[in-house]
Design a protein around this motif. Structure first.
Motif, PDB file in Angstrom:
ATOM      1  N   UNK A   1      50.811  15.356  29.342  1.00 22.44           N
ATOM      2  CA  UNK A   1      50.384  16.478  28.515  1.00 22.44           C
ATOM      3  C   UNK A   1      48.937  16.819  28.865  1.00 22.44           C
ATOM      4  N   UNK A   2      48.447  17.918  28.304  1.00 21.18           N
ATOM      5  CA  UNK A   2      47.118  18.387  28.698  1.00 21.18           C
ATOM      6  C   UNK A   2      46.325  18.813  27.460  1.00 21.18           C
ATOM      7  N   UNK A   3      45.013  18.542  27.491  1.00 23.08           N
ATOM      8  CA  UNK A   3      44.097  18.923  26.409  1.00 23.08           C
ATOM      9  C   UNK A   3      42.915  19.671  27.011  1.00 23.08           C
ATOM     10  N   UNK A   4      42.288  20.531  26.179  1.00 23.04           N
ATOM     11  CA  UNK A   4      41.079  21.248  26.574  1.00 23.04           C
ATOM     12  C   UNK A   4      40.042  21.098  25.463  1.00 23.04           C
ATOM     13  N   UNK A   5      38.825  20.732  25.857  1.00 21.80           N
ATOM     14  CA  UNK A   5      37.730  20.579  24.890  1.00 21.80           C
ATOM     15  C   UNK A   5      36.847  21.815  25.007  1.00 21.80           C
ATOM     16  N   UNK A   6      36.874  22.667  23.980  1.00 25.35           N
ATOM     17  CA  UNK A   6      36.282  23.993  24.075  1.00 25.35           C
ATOM     18  C   UNK A   6      35.182  24.218  23.037  1.00 25.35           C
ATOM     19  N   UNK A   7      34.237  25.078  23.415  1.00 29.35           N
ATOM     20  CA  UNK A   7      33.274  25.609  22.446  1.00 29.35           C
ATOM     21  C   UNK A   7      33.955  26.759  21.707  1.00 29.35           C
ATOM     22  N   UNK A   8      33.821  26.762  20.396  1.00 28.40           N
ATOM     23  CA  UNK A   8      34.442  27.844  19.617  1.00 28.40           C
ATOM     24  C   UNK A   8      33.769  29.177  19.928  1.00 28.40           C
ATOM     25  N   UNK A   9      34.555  30.251  19.855  1.00 27.90           N
ATOM     26  CA  UNK A   9      34.045  31.578  20.169  1.00 27.90           C
ATOM     27  C   UNK A   9      33.653  32.362  18.925  1.00 27.90           C
ATOM     28  N   UNK A  10      33.647  31.703  17.751  1.00 25.46           N
ATOM     29  CA  UNK A  10      33.331  32.412  16.517  1.00 25.46           C
ATOM     30  C   UNK A  10      31.845  32.369  16.164  1.00 25.46           C
ATOM     31  N   UNK A  11      31.033  31.847  17.077  1.00 22.86           N
ATOM     32  CA  UNK A  11      29.596  31.795  16.829  1.00 22.86           C
ATOM     33  C   UNK A  11      29.138  30.604  16.012  1.00 22.86           C
ATOM     34  N   UNK A  12      30.048  29.726  15.647  1.00 26.02           N
ATOM     35  CA  UNK A  12      29.701  28.579  14.805  1.00 26.02           C
ATOM     36  C   UNK A  12      29.109  27.419  15.599  1.00 26.02           C
ATOM     37  N   UNK A  13      29.165  27.507  16.922  1.00 25.51           N
ATOM     38  CA  UNK A  13      28.719  26.434  17.814  1.00 25.51           C
ATOM     39  C   UNK A  13      29.529  25.155  17.629  1.00 25.51           C
ATOM     40  N   UNK A  14      30.680  25.297  17.000  1.00 26.78           N
ATOM     41  CA  UNK A  14      31.551  24.145  16.837  1.00 26.78           C
ATOM     42  C   UNK A  14      32.393  23.918  18.081  1.00 26.78           C
ATOM     43  N   UNK A  15      33.096  22.812  18.095  1.00 29.85           N
ATOM     44  CA  UNK A  15      33.941  22.468  19.230  1.00 29.85           C
ATOM     45  C   UNK A  15      35.355  22.172  18.738  1.00 29.85           C
ATOM     46  N   UNK A  16      36.311  22.353  19.616  1.00 28.81           N
ATOM     47  CA  UNK A  16      37.684  22.061  19.252  1.00 28.81           C
ATOM     48  C   UNK A  16      38.418  21.460  20.442  1.00 28.81           C
ATOM     49  N   UNK A  17      39.302  20.517  20.125  1.00 30.77           N
ATOM     50  CA  UNK A  17      40.177  19.917  21.122  1.00 30.77           C
ATOM     51  C   UNK A  17      41.535  20.589  20.978  1.00 30.77           C
ATOM     52  N   UNK A  18      41.967  21.272  22.031  1.00 32.37           N
ATOM     53  CA  UNK A  18      43.165  22.104  21.960  1.00 32.37           C
ATOM     54  C   UNK A  18      44.243  21.545  22.869  1.00 32.37           C
ATOM     55  N   UNK A  19      45.460  21.486  22.356  1.00 32.46           N
ATOM     56  CA  UNK A  19      46.623  21.137  23.174  1.00 32.46           C
ATOM     57  C   UNK A  19      47.772  22.060  22.801  1.00 32.46           C
ATOM     58  N   UNK A  20      48.593  22.467  23.760  1.00 34.63           N
ATOM     59  CA  UNK A  20      49.709  23.376  23.447  1.00 34.63           C
ATOM     60  C   UNK A  20      50.658  22.760  22.428  1.00 34.63           C
ATOM     61  N   UNK A  21      51.260  23.587  21.564  1.00 37.29           N
ATOM     62  CA  UNK A  21      52.162  23.082  20.517  1.00 37.29           C
ATOM     63  C   UNK A  21      53.536  22.737  21.079  1.00 37.29           C
ATOM     64  N   UNK A  22      54.279  21.965  20.304  1.00 41.05           N
ATOM     65  CA  UNK A  22      55.623  21.545  20.711  1.00 41.05           C
ATOM     66  C   UNK A  22      56.709  22.459  20.152  1.00 41.05           C
ATOM     67  N   UNK A  23      56.309  23.475  19.399  1.00 35.94           N
ATOM     68  CA  UNK A  23      57.269  24.271  18.626  1.00 35.94           C
ATOM     69  C   UNK A  23      58.264  25.042  19.483  1.00 35.94           C
ATOM     70  N   UNK A  24      57.898  25.397  20.712  1.00 36.18           N
ATOM     71  CA  UNK A  24      58.788  26.198  21.552  1.00 36.18           C
ATOM     72  C   UNK A  24      59.891  25.339  22.172  1.00 36.18           C
ATOM     73  N   UNK A  25      59.665  24.032  22.244  1.00 34.56           N
ATOM     74  CA  UNK A  25      60.698  23.138  22.761  1.00 34.56           C
ATOM     75  C   UNK A  25      60.718  22.962  24.265  1.00 34.56           C
ATOM     76  N   UNK A  26      59.661  23.377  24.956  1.00 32.29           N
ATOM     77  CA  UNK A  26      59.640  23.235  26.413  1.00 32.29           C
ATOM     78  C   UNK A  26      58.585  22.239  26.886  1.00 32.29           C
TER      79      UNK A  26
END
Length: 235
Positions: A179-204
């Protein structure tokens, strides 16, 4: 055994404790049992409602028997592969009514020949790994067979794996062996960070045990947001 035989497996690992070589540990075996059960159910295999604790106990006894094969070097382990295949005596394409469960073990090191160095990925492939409604979320032998040719092409170009995309917008799904993750700076101006991974909901996407462990650990730290959402290659 028919050439159309359904097959499924899970990949588990056993380690020796750094403090006591007689202390042997399995990595989240209950989650692996759940994935095996779900994969067997997707292939219409009888016995998918097996007692997970009974199989874990059998595997633990096998690991104790093979404990001298467990490496002690950092990053090495004993690979454990519970495998289920159909053994019904028919040539036709039908749901199996007989199965064989077996478990093999093997000492392993780094997955890639480059060791623990970062791997190179390519998303430049005309092929598709999985599709909604298919078997992409199950640990099915056929999922790997269709990836062999594109994987070989990627290797010839100097890449370790393929970053599989879905749809016209290039939604990221997973890498060939993980699986794959991305560590990103938020684009809402909050200077926060988020760890993003694709969801499992589609089943692929295959629900990896390591994936779930990263989500669980990251959320427990409370240092950044952990998000399961669609993420595209342009993003």
């Amino acid at each position: 055994m028919s050439s159309c035989t359904p097959t499924t497996n899970v990949g588990m690992k056993a380690y020796k404790s750094v403090n006591d070589s007689n202390d042997i540990r399995l990595f989240r075996p209950q989650l692996n049992m759940k994935r095996l059960s779900n994969s067997m159910d997707r292939l219409c295999m009888p016995g998918s409602d097996f007692n997970p604790e009974e199989l874990i106990d059998c595997i633990a006894k096998l690991v104790r028997l093979d404990q001298d094969w467990i490496p002690t070097e950092e990053g090495y382990s004993l690979y454990i592969r519970p495998t289920v295949i159909s053994t019904h005596p028919y040539l036709g394409v039908a749901a199996p009514n007989e199965i064989l469960l077996y478990v093999i073990t093997c000492p392993v090191g780094p997955y890639y020949t480059s060791g623990f160095a970062p791997v190179r990925l390519t998303a430049d492939t005309p092929y598709v790994r999985a599709w909604p409604g298919g078997t992409g979320a199950a640990k099915v032998g056929g999922n790997y067979a269709g990836c062999m040719k594109p994987q070989k092409h990627a290797n010839k170009k100097g890449y370790s794996q393929i970053l599989w995309l879905f749809g016209e917008e290039g939604e990221i799904t997973e890498v060939g062996a993980m699986n794959v993750f991305f560590f990103l700076e938020k684009e809402d101006g909050s200077k926060g960070r988020e760890l993003v991974t694709p969801p499992l909901t589609r089943g692929d996407i295959l629900p990896g045990v390591t994936r779930q462990s990263i989500i669980d650990l990251s959320k427990s730290w409370g240092e950044f947001d952990v998000v399961e959402r669609s993420i595209t290659l342009p993003e």
